[in-house]
Design a protein around this motif. Structure first.
Motif, PDB file in Angstrom:
ATOM      1  N   GLN A  79       0.842  -1.207   0.000  1.00 52.29           N
ATOM      2  CA  GLN A  79       0.000   0.000   0.000  1.00 52.29           C
ATOM      3  C   GLN A  79       0.878   1.258   0.000  1.00 52.29           C
ATOM      4  OE1 GLN A  79      -3.846   0.552   1.079  1.00 52.29           O
ATOM      5  NE2 GLN A  79      -3.092   2.271  -0.129  1.00 52.29           N
ATOM      6  N   ARG A  80       1.899   1.264   0.869  1.00 52.44           N
ATOM      7  CA  ARG A  80       2.793   2.421   0.949  1.00 52.44           C
ATOM      8  C   ARG A  80       3.503   2.650  -0.394  1.00 52.44           C
ATOM      9  NH1 ARG A  80       7.849   2.922   1.058  1.00 52.44           N
ATOM     10  NH2 ARG A  80       8.191   0.684   1.331  1.00 52.44           N
ATOM     11  N   PHE A  81       4.002   1.578  -1.000  1.00 49.67           N
ATOM     12  CA  PHE A  81       4.691   1.688  -2.286  1.00 49.67           C
ATOM     13  C   PHE A  81       3.750   2.211  -3.373  1.00 49.67           C
ATOM     14  CE2 PHE A  81       6.035  -0.564  -6.283  1.00 49.67           C
ATOM     15  CZ  PHE A  81       7.129   0.246  -6.545  1.00 49.67           C
ATOM     16  N   ALA A  82       2.511   1.729  -3.377  1.00 52.43           N
ATOM     17  CA  ALA A  82       1.521   2.184  -4.368  1.00 52.43           C
ATOM     18  C   ALA A  82       1.234   3.675  -4.198  1.00 52.43           C
ATOM     19  CB  ALA A  82       0.240   1.369  -4.238  1.00 52.43           C
ATOM     20  N   ASN A  83       1.058   4.137  -2.961  1.00 56.30           N
ATOM     21  CA  ASN A  83       0.779   5.558  -2.707  1.00 56.30           C
ATOM     22  C   ASN A  83       1.946   6.445  -3.127  1.00 56.30           C
ATOM     23  OD1 ASN A  83      -1.726   4.959  -1.647  1.00 56.30           O
ATOM     24  ND2 ASN A  83      -1.067   5.024   0.478  1.00 56.30           N
ATOM     25  N   GLU A  84       3.170   6.010  -2.805  1.00 59.11           N
ATOM     26  CA  GLU A  84       4.352   6.786  -3.196  1.00 59.11           C
ATOM     27  C   GLU A  84       4.475   6.868  -4.723  1.00 59.11           C
ATOM     28  OE1 GLU A  84       7.614   4.831  -1.339  1.00 59.11           O
ATOM     29  OE2 GLU A  84       7.243   5.719   0.642  1.00 59.11           O
ATOM     30  N   SER A  85       4.258   5.736  -5.372  1.00 59.81           N
ATOM     31  CA  SER A  85       4.349   5.694  -6.843  1.00 59.81           C
ATOM     32  C   SER A  85       3.274   6.569  -7.477  1.00 59.81           C
ATOM     33  CB  SER A  85       4.206   4.251  -7.336  1.00 59.81           C
ATOM     34  OG  SER A  85       5.170   3.415  -6.749  1.00 59.81           O
ATOM     35  N   PHE A  86       2.059   6.485  -6.966  1.00 59.69           N
ATOM     36  CA  PHE A  86       0.926   7.271  -7.453  1.00 59.69           C
ATOM     37  C   PHE A  86       1.224   8.763  -7.353  1.00 59.69           C
ATOM     38  CE2 PHE A  86      -3.377   9.140  -6.731  1.00 59.69           C
ATOM     39  CZ  PHE A  86      -4.013   8.691  -7.877  1.00 59.69           C
ATOM     40  N   SER A  87       1.746   9.184  -6.219  1.00 61.13           N
ATOM     41  CA  SER A  87       2.008  10.606  -5.975  1.00 61.13           C
ATOM     42  C   SER A  87       3.132  11.141  -6.851  1.00 61.13           C
ATOM     43  CB  SER A  87       2.352  10.821  -4.491  1.00 61.13           C
ATOM     44  OG  SER A  87       1.315  10.352  -3.668  1.00 61.13           O
ATOM     45  N   VAL A  88       4.212  10.370  -6.971  1.00 64.19           N
ATOM     46  CA  VAL A  88       5.337  10.800  -7.800  1.00 64.19           C
ATOM     47  C   VAL A  88       4.934  10.862  -9.271  1.00 64.19           C
ATOM     48  CG1 VAL A  88       7.638  10.148  -8.627  1.00 64.19           C
ATOM     49  CG2 VAL A  88       7.100   9.999  -6.192  1.00 64.19           C
ATOM     50  N   LEU A  89       4.187   9.844  -9.725  1.00 66.12           N
ATOM     51  CA  LEU A  89       3.738   9.812 -11.121  1.00 66.12           C
ATOM     52  C   LEU A  89       2.894  11.038 -11.457  1.00 66.12           C
ATOM     53  CD1 LEU A  89       3.410   8.226 -13.830  1.00 66.12           C
ATOM     54  CD2 LEU A  89       1.366   7.207 -12.838  1.00 66.12           C
ATOM     55  N   ILE A  90       1.911  11.347 -10.616  1.00 65.16           N
ATOM     56  CA  ILE A  90       1.028  12.480 -10.890  1.00 65.16           C
ATOM     57  C   ILE A  90       1.803  13.797 -10.863  1.00 65.16           C
ATOM     58  CG2 ILE A  90      -0.842  13.861  -9.867  1.00 65.16           C
ATOM     59  CD1 ILE A  90      -2.377  11.365  -9.383  1.00 65.16           C
ATOM     60  N   THR A  91       2.741  13.937  -9.939  1.00 62.91           N
ATOM     61  CA  THR A  91       3.542  15.166  -9.863  1.00 62.91           C
ATOM     62  C   THR A  91       4.339  15.384 -11.138  1.00 62.91           C
ATOM     63  OG1 THR A  91       3.740  14.920  -7.456  1.00 62.91           O
ATOM     64  CG2 THR A  91       5.315  16.384  -8.544  1.00 62.91           C
ATOM     65  N   ILE A  92       5.005  14.333 -11.614  1.00 63.56           N
ATOM     66  CA  ILE A  92       5.807  14.446 -12.838  1.00 63.56           C
ATOM     67  C   ILE A  92       4.930  14.769 -14.041  1.00 63.56           C
ATOM     68  CG2 ILE A  92       7.237  13.135 -14.470  1.00 63.56           C
ATOM     69  CD1 ILE A  92       8.332  11.590 -12.033  1.00 63.56           C
ATOM     70  N   LEU A  93       3.806  14.071 -14.153  1.00 64.24           N
ATOM     71  CA  LEU A  93       2.922  14.286 -15.305  1.00 64.24           C
ATOM     72  C   LEU A  93       2.256  15.647 -15.262  1.00 64.24           C
ATOM     73  CD1 LEU A  93       1.262  10.756 -15.650  1.00 64.24           C
ATOM     74  CD2 LEU A  93       3.174  11.706 -16.930  1.00 64.24           C
ATOM     75  N   PHE A  94       1.981  16.151 -14.065  1.00 60.80           N
ATOM     76  CA  PHE A  94       1.400  17.495 -13.938  1.00 60.80           C
ATOM     77  C   PHE A  94       2.371  18.546 -14.469  1.00 60.80           C
ATOM     78  CE2 PHE A  94       0.497  21.433 -11.583  1.00 60.80           C
ATOM     79  CZ  PHE A  94      -0.854  21.587 -11.894  1.00 60.80           C
TER      80      PHE A  94
END
Length: 516
Positions: A79-94
């Motif tokens: 769960q922690r890994f998924a949340n970290e990945s989700f947040s980093v991905l959205i930040t980069i794409l934004f």
């Protein structure tokens, strides 16, 4: 695995069929002219990034790591890994999206150099691209959540969510068009709105599955760095098909007006079996291969890979040969309405025939690539990918003048065939691919049955349906249904004679299921 492939494939089939309805509306409203060209270029841009960052390299790196976290650690760590990945991905794409919105005129000049000679088409492409580009953030985030669900073996809901893209797209064309400058604007807004719907459905499904994916402060933790190391080379490798298609689109903008459009509608038909079979097999195979290798069971990995090859080619080969033989009836029936003329039908049908030459290769790329990703190797596909990108570009430049709108599809097909040959040879040399003699015999028999079906369908079409595009829609629809039925029966009966399948056993099982 077959159950999962059929589950994902069934939902993908529903999505693709709805996509055909959406494309029929686009063809009827916009035809195959400059406005359609502008919209297709606007849609190609976020679609390419989606395949690179969402369903391509990111998921190819994320799914094995998330699966390992679930298997070797616990759900909380996953769960922690998924949340970290989700947040980093959205930040980069934004950040990428903000930059793209600012520099969109320059980007369109790069991806559609041929549009600069037509100011109206160029301006429309810039405006439409600015509308569609934010879809990239939403669909890439949705792809990550779908990867979580696939790792939890919740394949059905992950595949079902993508149906909403075409439902929203159809609704936008029908109901937003009167309030927009034209139907292309309505279609563009439909793309972005569908991203919100898809992401919402997947987040809700993940929460019900016990994985509450949410944003947190993005940090470059050791796990995220490891993810990026796995992901970086795969950005080109796993997204090679889309990169080649984008190169073909760039070349097509230099061809006569309407070339982008006729190629798009041909590719949509080609993508039906590719999406249903290739994507379904690749999606379900990756976590199964990863788990087998984690359990140090190479025989299970070989068995899974060979089953995926067998199941995929069983349906892909007749789809490829069948579409080649009845390209004109299919394009005419699906898109030959409204502003889409008979001339457009024949042009699009020729493009479709060129795409179908490489269809089995496109599907096998999806099936063989997980063999690298599941073993943590994302660098080899990128090396193959770089080579095939240059090959595709060279072939496009060679074919563009003599073959016009047939050139880019043929270049794509030839590049895909080379790609899959190299993938297979390397896997075989690494003892990561072992194709038994019985499977080779089945593939030869399936190819022979498909060829026989193709020749017979071409003969029937030339004898009885030579002027089909000029007939009324009901006659065209009846003709296509008849041709597909004849082709299916011929293929099934030939495979039965070759002892590849047993139609009697199939009918007995089907009867039992109906009685239940």
């Amino acid at each position: 695995m077959l159950k999962n492939i059929l589950t994902v494939g069934s939902w993908t089939m529903i999505s693709r069929l709805l996509g055909l309805v959406r494309d029929q509306l686009l063809a009827a409203f916009l035809g195959a002219g400059s406005l359609q060209d502008a919209y297709q270029v606007a849609f190609r841009l976020p679609n390419m990034f989606r395949n690179l960052f969402g369903e391509g390299a990111f998921n190819a790196a994320f799914v094995p790591l998330f699966t390992m976290a679930l298997t070797n650690k616990n759900q909380k760590e996953a769960q922690r890994f998924a949340n970290e990945s989700f947040s980093v991905l959205i930040t980069i794409l934004f950040i990428i999206t903000i930059l793209a919105e600012i520099f969109m005129p320059q980007i369109v000049r790069i991806i559609a150099p041929g549009f600069t000679v037509d100011k109206t088409r160029y301006d429309e492409a810039v405006a439409l691209s600015r509308i569609t580009f934010p879809y990239m953030i939403l669909i890439c985030a949705a792809a990550l959540v779908a990867g979580v669900l696939n790792s939890l073996h919740r394949f059905g809901i992950a595949a079902a969510a993508y149906v909403s893209f075409n439902i929203v797209g159809i609704a936008a064309l029908l109901w937003l068009t009167p309030f927009m400058p034209n139907a292309a604007w309505a279609a563009a807004w439909g793309v972005t709105l569908s991203g919100f719907v898809q992401l919402g459905i997947l987040l809700f499904a993940a929460r019900n599955a016990g994985m509450r994916i949410k944003l947190c402060i993005p940090k470059l933790t050791e796990d995220i760095r490891h993810l990026f190391r796995k992901m970086a080379p795969g950005i080109v490798g796993s997204g090679i098909t889309q990169i080649n298609l984008t190169i073909s689109t760039i070349i097509a903008t230099l061809l006569p007006t309407g070339s982008v459009s006729v190629m798009y509608f041909a590719d949509r038909i080609n993508q039906l079996p590719l999406g249903v079979l290739g994507a379904a097999a690749g999606t379900t195979l990756l976590p199964i291969l990863t788990k087998a290798l984690q359990n140090k069971d190479p025989n299970a990995a070989f068995d899974a890979q060979n089953k995926a090859i067998d199941y995929s080619l069983l349906l892909t080969l007749p789809a490829a040969f069948g579409l080649f033989s009845i390209a004109v009836p299919v394009i005419s029936t699906l898109f030959g309405h409204g502003a889409f003329t008979v001339k457009d039908v024949y042009a699009s049908a020729l493009s479709l025939q060129m795409y179908t030459i490489g269809l089995p290769a496109f599907v096998l790329i999806k099936v063989l690539s997980p063999g690298f990703f599941a073993r943590g190797d994302t660098s080899t596909p990128v090396k193959i990918g770089v080579f095939t990108i240059f090959l595709n570009l060279i072939l496009n430049l060679i074919f563009m003048k003599p073959l016009t709108y047939m050139g880019p599809p043929l270049a794509n097909s030839m590049a895909a065939i080379v790609n899959v040959i190299i993938l297979a040879v390397i896997l075989y040399k690494r003892e990561a691919l072992s194709v038994p003699i019985p499977l080779i015999k089945r593939i030869v028999a399936m190819t022979g049955a498909s060829l026989m079906m193709c020749f017979i369908l071409i003969a029937i079409t030339h004898l009885f349906f030579i002027n089909l595009p000029e007939q009324n829609i009901l006659y065209r629809l009846f003709s296509v249904i008849l041709l597909i039925s004849i082709g299916g029966l011929l293929y099934g009966m030939t495979l039965h004679l070759f002892k590849v399948i047993d139609l009697r056993q199939f009918s007995i099982r089907l009867k039992k299921k109906i009685l239940k």
